[in-house]
Enzyme design. Structure first.
Site, PDB file in Angstrom:
ATOM      1  N   SER A 109      41.593  78.305 113.679  1.00 29.48           N
ATOM      2  CA  SER A 109      41.549  78.367 112.210  1.00 29.48           C
ATOM      3  C   SER A 109      42.827  78.392 111.574  1.00 29.48           C
ATOM      4  CB  SER A 109      40.683  79.636 112.050  1.00 29.48           C
ATOM      5  OG  SER A 109      40.328  79.781 110.508  1.00 29.48           O
ATOM      6  N   HIS A 124      31.966  79.747 113.812  1.00 29.25           N
ATOM      7  CA  HIS A 124      33.552  79.700 113.893  1.00 29.25           C
ATOM      8  C   HIS A 124      34.400  80.110 114.658  1.00 29.25           C
ATOM      9  CE1 HIS A 124      37.257  78.632 111.640  1.00 29.25           C
ATOM     10  NE2 HIS A 124      37.561  79.995 111.210  1.00 29.25           N
TER      11      HIS A 124
END
Length: 259
Positions: A88, A237
């Site tokens: 990320s 995620h």
């Protein structure tokens, strides 16, 4: 630009150097499962990025600055070149460093993020962090109750609460909450360097995540012409936490040159 900050880090294992960079609101230990699984074959450097963990607090978080922090860490450790793995926000920092100084990067793994600008999408987390006064709570359960008014997902709340540490009869945030929220627009931005990284690059997408989309392919190819994409099915995620064995195996295979 602000001054380069000296990043806190832990080092485990022996072998070629591998630098791990966590995501927003994380710390070096966020990727602890990856570190544990790769340390037998690599010297794994787990960084606390600026405004996170035990690293210094600053009022700016551009990717050029954060990549410069990592390059300065490499200089301080005598690492002429290293493998990079970022998740990320950490993936964007890894990409920025690869574009800024490609000769310093042996190869690059980017977990569930693309080299693009993202729309704001942490409103609930921002409200929760702004509402919680860590000095006023007396237990993590009490803090969790405050966060739960805004964040339904228990796992997200537990992740944020890893940043809450005891202090003078109450608690305090280890991360720089006000600084991070003030820099949110910088964190959502795309990489800033104009370069191209032509080394081996692997993007890993969570099958249930929408962070890497087909519309991002042009940006990926522009910056990273030798990029491959692997998809880990049935994860979101937080792919490295949801399927840690498979995630580490994909990374290890790539790092070993067996992609």
């Amino acid at each position: 630009m602000t001054e380069i900050v000296k990043l806190n880090a832990s080092v485990k294992g022996e072998g070629p150097p591998l630098i791990l960079m966590h995501g927003l609101f994380g710390a070096g230990d966020t990727l602890g499962g990856v570190r544990r699984r790769l340390a037998p074959d690599y010297e794994v450097h787990s960084l606390d990025l600026r405004n996170h963990g035990d690293s210094p607090h600053t009022d700016s978080m551009s990717y050029l600055e954060m990549a410069a922090d990592v390059r300065a860490y490499m200089d301080g450790e005598g690492l002429e070149q290293a493998h990079l793995l970022g998740h990320s926000m950490g993936g964007k920092i890894a990409m920025e460093l690869a574009l800024m100084a490609p000769h310093r990067v042996a190869d690059l793994i980017v977990a569930d993020i693309a080299p693009v600008t993202y729309e704001p999408h942490h409103d609930a987390i921002q409200q929760a962090l702004e509402t919680l006064d860590p000095a006023a709570v007396r237990s993590r359960r009490e803090a969790d109750a405050v966060l739960s008014q805004y964040i339904a997902e228990k796992g997200v709340r537990q992740f944020l609460l890893t940043n809450l540490i005891p202090a003078q009869g109450g608690f305090r945030w280890q991360m720089n909450v006000s600084g991070i929220l003030a820099c949110y627009k910088q964190i959502m931005a795309a990489p800033m360097a104009d370069g191209v990284y032509e080394g081996p690059t692997l993007f890993i997408r969570g099958g249930n995540s929408d962070y890497i989309q087909s519309s991002h392919q042009d940006a990926v190819q522009r910056y990273f012409p030798n990029a491959d994409l692997k998809v880990i099915p049935e994860v979101g995620h937080w792919l490295h936490a949801e399927k840690p064995e498979l995630f580490a195996r994909v990374c290890h295979r790539f790092l070993a040159g067996a992609t």
